[in-house]
Scaffold this motif. Structure first.
Motif, PDB file in Angstrom:
ATOM      1  N   SER A 167       0.840  -1.195   0.017  1.00  0.00           N
ATOM      2  CA  SER A 167      -0.148   0.046  -0.034  1.00  0.00           C
ATOM      3  C   SER A 167       0.787   1.310  -0.220  1.00  0.00           C
ATOM      4  N   ASN A 168       2.139   1.255  -0.569  1.00  0.00           N
ATOM      5  CA  ASN A 168       2.997   2.241  -0.301  1.00  0.00           C
ATOM      6  C   ASN A 168       2.647   3.240  -1.603  1.00  0.00           C
ATOM      7  N   ALA A 169       1.774   4.289  -1.287  1.00  0.00           N
ATOM      8  CA  ALA A 169       1.524   5.084  -2.509  1.00  0.00           C
ATOM      9  C   ALA A 169       2.535   5.987  -3.032  1.00  0.00           C
ATOM     10  N   ARG A 170       3.564   6.249  -2.269  1.00  0.00           N
ATOM     11  CA  ARG A 170       4.787   7.120  -2.953  1.00  0.00           C
ATOM     12  C   ARG A 170       5.302   6.080  -4.068  1.00  0.00           C
ATOM     13  N   ALA A 171       5.542   4.832  -3.681  1.00  0.00           N
ATOM     14  CA  ALA A 171       6.169   4.046  -4.533  1.00  0.00           C
ATOM     15  C   ALA A 171       5.328   3.507  -5.897  1.00  0.00           C
ATOM     16  N   ALA A 172       3.969   3.398  -5.523  1.00  0.00           N
ATOM     17  CA  ALA A 172       2.774   3.163  -6.605  1.00  0.00           C
ATOM     18  C   ALA A 172       2.754   4.310  -7.665  1.00  0.00           C
ATOM     19  N   LEU A 173       2.885   5.392  -7.121  1.00  0.00           N
ATOM     20  CA  LEU A 173       2.559   6.672  -8.118  1.00  0.00           C
ATOM     21  C   LEU A 173       3.733   7.107  -8.824  1.00  0.00           C
ATOM     22  N   SER A 174       4.938   6.621  -8.115  1.00  0.00           N
ATOM     23  CA  SER A 174       6.409   6.792  -8.861  1.00  0.00           C
ATOM     24  C   SER A 174       6.505   5.799 -10.063  1.00  0.00           C
ATOM     25  N   ARG A 175       6.285   4.679  -9.643  1.00  0.00           N
ATOM     26  CA  ARG A 175       6.277   3.671 -10.464  1.00  0.00           C
ATOM     27  C   ARG A 175       5.256   3.890 -11.776  1.00  0.00           C
ATOM     28  N   GLY A 176       4.041   4.464 -11.518  1.00  0.00           N
ATOM     29  CA  GLY A 176       3.034   4.755 -12.515  1.00  0.00           C
ATOM     30  C   GLY A 176       3.796   5.801 -13.411  1.00  0.00           C
ATOM     31  N   ALA A 177       4.484   6.709 -12.856  1.00  0.00           N
ATOM     32  CA  ALA A 177       4.887   7.818 -13.669  1.00  0.00           C
ATOM     33  C   ALA A 177       6.024   7.295 -14.626  1.00  0.00           C
ATOM     34  N   CYS A 178       6.654   6.192 -14.100  1.00  0.00           N
ATOM     35  CA  CYS A 178       8.011   5.853 -14.976  1.00  0.00           C
ATOM     36  C   CYS A 178       7.179   5.135 -16.211  1.00  0.00           C
ATOM     37  N   TYR A 179       6.104   4.091 -15.763  1.00  0.00           N
ATOM     38  CA  TYR A 179       5.289   3.486 -16.932  1.00  0.00           C
ATOM     39  C   TYR A 179       4.743   4.376 -17.942  1.00  0.00           C
ATOM     40  N   ASN A 180       4.285   5.575 -17.432  1.00  0.00           N
ATOM     41  CA  ASN A 180       3.800   6.786 -18.196  1.00  0.00           C
ATOM     42  C   ASN A 180       4.717   7.170 -19.008  1.00  0.00           C
ATOM     43  N   MET A 181       6.088   7.452 -18.618  1.00  0.00           N
ATOM     44  CA  MET A 181       7.038   7.940 -19.422  1.00  0.00           C
ATOM     45  C   MET A 181       7.463   7.113 -20.252  1.00  0.00           C
ATOM     46  N   LYS A 182       7.396   5.722 -20.056  1.00  0.00           N
ATOM     47  CA  LYS A 182       7.713   4.867 -21.264  1.00  0.00           C
ATOM     48  C   LYS A 182       6.683   4.469 -22.153  1.00  0.00           C
ATOM     49  N   GLY A 183       5.260   5.098 -22.042  1.00  0.00           N
ATOM     50  CA  GLY A 183       4.480   4.978 -22.763  1.00  0.00           C
ATOM     51  C   GLY A 183       3.244   4.001 -22.569  1.00  0.00           C
ATOM     52  N   ASN A 184       3.600   3.314 -21.291  1.00  0.00           N
ATOM     53  CA  ASN A 184       2.635   2.241 -21.018  1.00  0.00           C
ATOM     54  C   ASN A 184       1.493   2.588 -20.128  1.00  0.00           C
ATOM     55  N   ILE A 185       0.610   3.394 -20.609  1.00  0.00           N
ATOM     56  CA  ILE A 185      -0.538   4.091 -20.119  1.00  0.00           C
ATOM     57  C   ILE A 185      -1.314   3.192 -19.247  1.00  0.00           C
ATOM     58  N   VAL A 186      -1.680   2.029 -19.643  1.00  0.00           N
ATOM     59  CA  VAL A 186      -2.390   0.876 -19.155  1.00  0.00           C
ATOM     60  C   VAL A 186      -1.798   0.766 -17.732  1.00  0.00           C
ATOM     61  N   ARG A 187      -0.447   0.422 -17.570  1.00  0.00           N
ATOM     62  CA  ARG A 187       0.141   0.057 -16.414  1.00  0.00           C
ATOM     63  C   ARG A 187       0.220   1.461 -15.543  1.00  0.00           C
ATOM     64  N   ALA A 188       0.356   2.404 -16.081  1.00  0.00           N
ATOM     65  CA  ALA A 188       0.402   3.484 -15.370  1.00  0.00           C
ATOM     66  C   ALA A 188      -0.846   3.721 -14.540  1.00  0.00           C
ATOM     67  N   ILE A 189      -1.935   3.699 -15.250  1.00  0.00           N
ATOM     68  CA  ILE A 189      -3.220   3.981 -14.661  1.00  0.00           C
ATOM     69  C   ILE A 189      -3.458   2.734 -13.461  1.00  0.00           C
ATOM     70  N   ASP A 190      -2.899   1.579 -13.592  1.00  0.00           N
ATOM     71  CA  ASP A 190      -2.921   0.564 -12.693  1.00  0.00           C
ATOM     72  C   ASP A 190      -2.479   1.044 -11.304  1.00  0.00           C
ATOM     73  N   ASP A 191      -1.144   1.557 -11.591  1.00  0.00           N
ATOM     74  CA  ASP A 191      -0.463   2.103 -10.457  1.00  0.00           C
ATOM     75  C   ASP A 191      -1.194   3.256  -9.841  1.00  0.00           C
ATOM     76  N   TYR A 192      -1.618   4.073 -10.605  1.00  0.00           N
ATOM     77  CA  TYR A 192      -1.979   5.546 -10.146  1.00  0.00           C
ATOM     78  C   TYR A 192      -3.320   5.065  -9.363  1.00  0.00           C
ATOM     79  N   THR A 193      -4.010   3.836  -9.800  1.00  0.00           N
ATOM     80  CA  THR A 193      -5.354   3.777  -9.056  1.00  0.00           C
ATOM     81  C   THR A 193      -5.270   2.557  -7.915  1.00  0.00           C
ATOM     82  N   LEU A 194      -3.882   2.087  -7.723  1.00  0.00           N
ATOM     83  CA  LEU A 194      -3.455   1.083  -6.726  1.00  0.00           C
ATOM     84  C   LEU A 194      -4.422   1.556  -5.365  1.00  0.00           C
TER      85      LEU A 194
END
Length: 150
Positions: free
Chosen positions: A123-150
């Protein structure tokens, strides 16, 4: 005018003071948030501490954080790695390792570090949001959204 590291304070006039109006006085603040820490002095203190106790994880984390703030990223990574050798489950070191990798645009390595944090603390929100941002920068929007909504 404020003194370096100080504050301007309004105070009531003192009897006998010319003008009888409130005066502005510059005072040196003793509150730690009002002073700018001397990073070089902090670094020297941490280096001295670590020369005596090289396995002091708190000092290693503090020095790594200082290196990170000074944008000395290879040095920061080395200290975070030293902490992780001593304590592989140190969430702070893992998270900040990911952050340094992210600053260096090493997104796969950042994602791996953030993922390890989430294995240890799902449930570490900082890590989830940061990982989501990385996926977003890589263009993997689906994975980013999954992390943003964790």
């Amino acid at each position: 005018m404020a003194m370096p590291g100080g504050l301007l304070l309004e105070r009531p006039a003192v009897d006998g003071e010319p003008g009888g109006a409130a005066a502005t006085t510059a005072v040196a603040s003793t509150h730690p948030h009002h002073r700018r820490p001397d990073k070089e002095a902090q670094l020297a203190t941490l280096n001295a501490r670590l020369s005596e106790w090289p396995e002091d994880t708190a000092a290693l984390l503090a020095r790594a954080s200082l290196y990170q703030r000074k944008d000395m990223l290879p040095e920061a990574l080395a200290d975070y790695a030293a902490v992780l050798r001593l304590n592989p489950a140190c969430v702070d070191a893992l998270y900040h390792t990911g952050h340094v990798y992210e600053k260096q645009s090493l997104l796969d390595a950042a994602i791996a570090a953030y993922s390890r944090v989430l294995e240890l603390q799902p449930s570490n929100a900082r890590a989830a949001l940061s990982r989501g941002a990385c996926y977003n920068m890589k263009g993997n929007i689906v994975r980013a959204i999954d992390d943003y909504t964790l």
